[in-house]
Design an enzyme around this catalytic site. Sequence first.
Site, PDB file in Angstrom:
ATOM      1  N   GLU A 175      -3.677  -3.127   4.829  1.00 36.13           N
ATOM      2  CA  GLU A 175      -4.138  -3.923   5.970  1.00 36.13           C
ATOM      3  C   GLU A 175      -4.403  -3.045   7.191  1.00 36.13           C
ATOM      4  O   GLU A 175      -5.202  -3.402   8.057  1.00 36.13           O
ATOM      5  CB  GLU A 175      -3.110  -5.018   6.319  1.00 36.13           C
ATOM      6  CG  GLU A 175      -3.622  -6.006   7.377  1.00 36.13           C
ATOM      7  CD  GLU A 175      -2.620  -7.109   7.724  1.00 36.13           C
ATOM      8  OE1 GLU A 175      -1.624  -7.277   6.991  1.00 36.13           O
ATOM      9  OE2 GLU A 175      -2.845  -7.801   8.730  1.00 36.13           O
ATOM     10  N   HIS A 180      -5.132 -18.508  10.330  1.00 38.01           N
ATOM     11  CA  HIS A 180      -4.909 -19.337   9.143  1.00 38.01           C
ATOM     12  C   HIS A 180      -4.720 -20.795   9.566  1.00 38.01           C
ATOM     13  O   HIS A 180      -3.934 -21.079  10.459  1.00 38.01           O
ATOM     14  CB  HIS A 180      -3.657 -18.834   8.410  1.00 38.01           C
ATOM     15  CG  HIS A 180      -3.585 -19.304   6.999  1.00 38.01           C
ATOM     16  ND1 HIS A 180      -3.405 -20.619   6.681  1.00 38.01           N
ATOM     17  CD2 HIS A 180      -3.687 -18.636   5.825  1.00 38.01           C
ATOM     18  CE1 HIS A 180      -3.383 -20.738   5.354  1.00 38.01           C
ATOM     19  NE2 HIS A 180      -3.555 -19.549   4.818  1.00 38.01           N
ATOM     20  N   ALA A 229       0.835  -1.207   0.000  1.00 37.10           N
ATOM     21  CA  ALA A 229       0.000   0.000   0.000  1.00 37.10           C
ATOM     22  C   ALA A 229       0.869   1.255   0.000  1.00 37.10           C
ATOM     23  O   ALA A 229       0.660   2.161  -0.805  1.00 37.10           O
ATOM     24  CB  ALA A 229      -0.940  -0.017   1.205  1.00 37.10           C
ATOM     25  N   GLY A 230       1.853   1.307   0.893  1.00 37.71           N
ATOM     26  CA  GLY A 230       2.662   2.516   1.043  1.00 37.71           C
ATOM     27  C   GLY A 230       3.566   2.779  -0.153  1.00 37.71           C
ATOM     28  O   GLY A 230       3.650   3.914  -0.648  1.00 37.71           O
ATOM     29  N   ARG A 263     -11.011 -20.637   5.599  1.00 34.79           N
ATOM     30  CA  ARG A 263      -9.994 -20.613   6.643  1.00 34.79           C
ATOM     31  C   ARG A 263     -10.574 -20.658   8.062  1.00 34.79           C
ATOM     32  O   ARG A 263     -10.103 -21.400   8.905  1.00 34.79           O
ATOM     33  CB  ARG A 263      -9.139 -19.346   6.495  1.00 34.79           C
ATOM     34  CG  ARG A 263      -8.268 -19.385   5.265  1.00 34.79           C
ATOM     35  CD  ARG A 263      -7.518 -18.090   5.060  1.00 34.79           C
ATOM     36  NE  ARG A 263      -6.634 -18.222   3.905  1.00 34.79           N
ATOM     37  CZ  ARG A 263      -5.871 -17.246   3.423  1.00 34.79           C
ATOM     38  NH1 ARG A 263      -5.881 -16.057   4.000  1.00 34.79           N
ATOM     39  NH2 ARG A 263      -5.089 -17.451   2.382  1.00 34.79           N
TER      40      ARG A 263
END
Lengths: 657, 254
Positions: A445, A265, A43-44, A329
């Site tokens: 996130e 997970h 993202a960054g 999951r």
Amino acid sequence: MLNSKIPSGPLDSKWKNYKSTCKLVNPANKRKLEVIVVGTGLAGASAAASLGELGYKVKAFCFQDSPRRAHSIAAQGGINAAKNYQNDGDSVYRLFYDTIKGGDYRAREGNVHRLAEVSGNIIDHCVAQGVPFAREYGGLLSNRSFGGTQVQRTFYAAGQTGQQLLIGAYQSLERQISLGNVEMFNRHEMLDVVIIDGKARGIICRNLVTGELERHFGHSVLLCTGGYGNVFYLSTNAMGSNVTAAWKAHKKGAYFANPCFTQIHPTCIPVSGDHQSKLTLMSESLRNDGRIWVPKNQGDNRKPNEIPEEERDYYLERRYPAFGNLVPRDVASRAAKERCDAGYGVGSSKQAVYLDYAAAIQRYGKIEAGKKGLVHADAATITALGKEVVKEKYGNLFDMYEKITGENPYEIPMRIYPAVHYTMGGLWVDYELMTSIPGLYCLGEANFSDHGANRLGASALMQGLADGYFVIPYTIGNYLSDEIRTSAIATDHPAFAEAESKVRDRIHMLMNIKGTKTVESFHKRLGKIMWDKCGMARNAEGLKQAIKEIQQLKQEFWSDVKIPGSINEMNPELDKANRVADFIELGELMCIDALNREESCGGHFREEFQTEEGEALRNDDQFMYVSAWELKNEHEWTLHREDLNYEVVKPSQRSYK
Amino acid sequence: MEHKNINLKLKVWRQKNSNDNGTFETYDAKNISTEMSFLEMFDVLNEDLIKEGKDPIAFDHDCREGICGMCSMYIDGRPHGPWTANTTCQLHMRAFNEGDTVVVEPWRAKAFPVIKDLMVDRSAFDRIIQAGGYVSVNTGNAVDGNSLPIEKDKADASFAAAMCIGCGACVAACKNSSAMLFTSAKVSHLALLPQGEPERQTRVLNMVAQMDKEGFGACTNTGACEAVCPKEISISNIARMNSEYLSASLNSEK
């Protein structure tokens, strides 16, 4: 009031209309506007590069020694996109629908539809950057299937998709650095947001090499700092992954949304002892061919290969005949926990189940023998041929398993157990990705926006890059267009001085405790409380207890933590202490949120709210909302609700029987 | 897997900062489970040092699953230790025996100055990428991903080079501290793809120039880099870069 700023109009034209009508900043003005980007993962890095390309003056910060290290790099499986290259009926609508359903109807329709709309652009852009995706012999892009969908829409680069996408974004970022559009600060950690007249105007950060505090101004600030899974101590996150930047923003007034939504997970390598520092994921793709089982008898200490077929319980196949080993999951994780809690776990810790490839090896072996015309192939030949096929498909994962455990998974079933992997919760953001503080944005996130209560596989990479490449370049202009008359604020402004002195005081306070217990020991204790009482299953009693225990832990931390070294030097223990102090506070909020949400949905399983068969029981009448928490005082938060309105999709109970 | 506990002697490089001379210190690592990773053994040692009021050993690490490229220990004369195709974080203590003495140093290269103890500054690698290790394409310009088919073999070869994690083991292993394997991996990754074609010549010239400027040494083809590379990046990438460089140099003189 919470205003999510979802544009009006039909779902499939909201984003198009927004882009056509949002305010713009002309190139001459962009050069005068400064943007701070904290965190340089998918993202960054994609945001910093794209904003640099547009002409904004960007400063980017990461705590690692290079932006290429961010934990996006560890993503294995792939990235989803609604390209329909396979002609199998995929579309923007289907990707949107699968994501909403997978999130157990706790995500915003508007955001998720936009995500699906830009998914195809991401693939195109990454290909143009030179990301070497897997290809077919005809030279076109290859796809594979992933959990929770019926189409093949996952693009991948072997088991290193995250690495290749991050390197692509990193290279674009480095290009902008070389062009002088982005100034990069490695080994820097953000320790506060500076707010002037109600708007985010900069950050205070610590140079981790010299220990010096620095002030940086920006017309707006973007937090792209990843998830907070390390609140559990053991997770698949990197050692340095932390909540500090987001938490500092929260303490300055940004709302924190759905903190209790964490993804566990199902297939990770189990804990081997108290020394364990992190957990390693084994890709979801292993459940395509592996069979999961435990012994039918409690406390069976025989070696797995000595347990005859009829004494094995393939519990996923037994409980969920329709989906078998390929249930989502959250369902697979809870089923493993249920067996282990009931005393059927395996390995020395008894906190593991088997993931067995013996049947797959035989099946593939027979197919290969058939292909080669070996009609009377003996058992040894079939096994050898089968192992070759498995090696080609999953070789790197099997090697990694062997390095860590010292066991050969071609011969002995793998031992696996669920582990904390991803956090769907995060800072509350509106449609423009702006937090409740004007000018402060949150991407990837670190925000809460797109995955509801459970994220589908191969969707994290998609969201991080969507936010950075294709959303923020539009939405930030809508804000900055009103800032063109704001000249850069000098960092000797009292707000900067005050923020810096608070950060300095806190660091001194930490260093002056000079207690007896290490930072690590507190982090481990926090992790145990969170895992036991706010992990795969939660109940009101346990959560109330956890809140008390965390409050006590916080008190003990601030009176008895021992941090070696000094302030003005490279001091990793001090860095860690800063982070753990924030994790402790976050832990309390997660438990409060989990206690408030009296229903089970996605990754949030409240034991009191389940069907007779032990499945998650949602309560749409009372809880179809986003919980956005505002910090009032120490241990005291106010809940703001953002109601979720489903205009297009009709929520229903998920079933995998 | 049978596991047991072992006792080791560690000789670890300690250096307060880049101005300090540095020296080896000896530590006892007691009761180390063979199931620990090498870095978990350091965690245990550091916890003990902190409790004793001593300064813990600083080392770089992050993902601990062999992909971020942050960990960087020179163990018994070999980057990332005795196992092949491995990073320090994935090295496990079953590689050692009871009573072993293990020597741990930082990467040693002029272009990688020591920051503290086992941590070095690898920003030179970022600057090599800044010199040209990218495709100049702005967000929003791309055509459809499938509009340009790429031969599978080439795409696979490009991916094999792109797997580099930028850890710097190649430099640490090289007697000349050469960064040829790192630089050539990026040159190959992009030269093998049609997207890298327009900047192919300037890229290799600029990246090599930056590599030299950073103070990395020349390549004498000993292959030490390839032998220690955690991702098994092939030395044939160096040959490809040399060929790219030669061809670009000849063209640029036109």
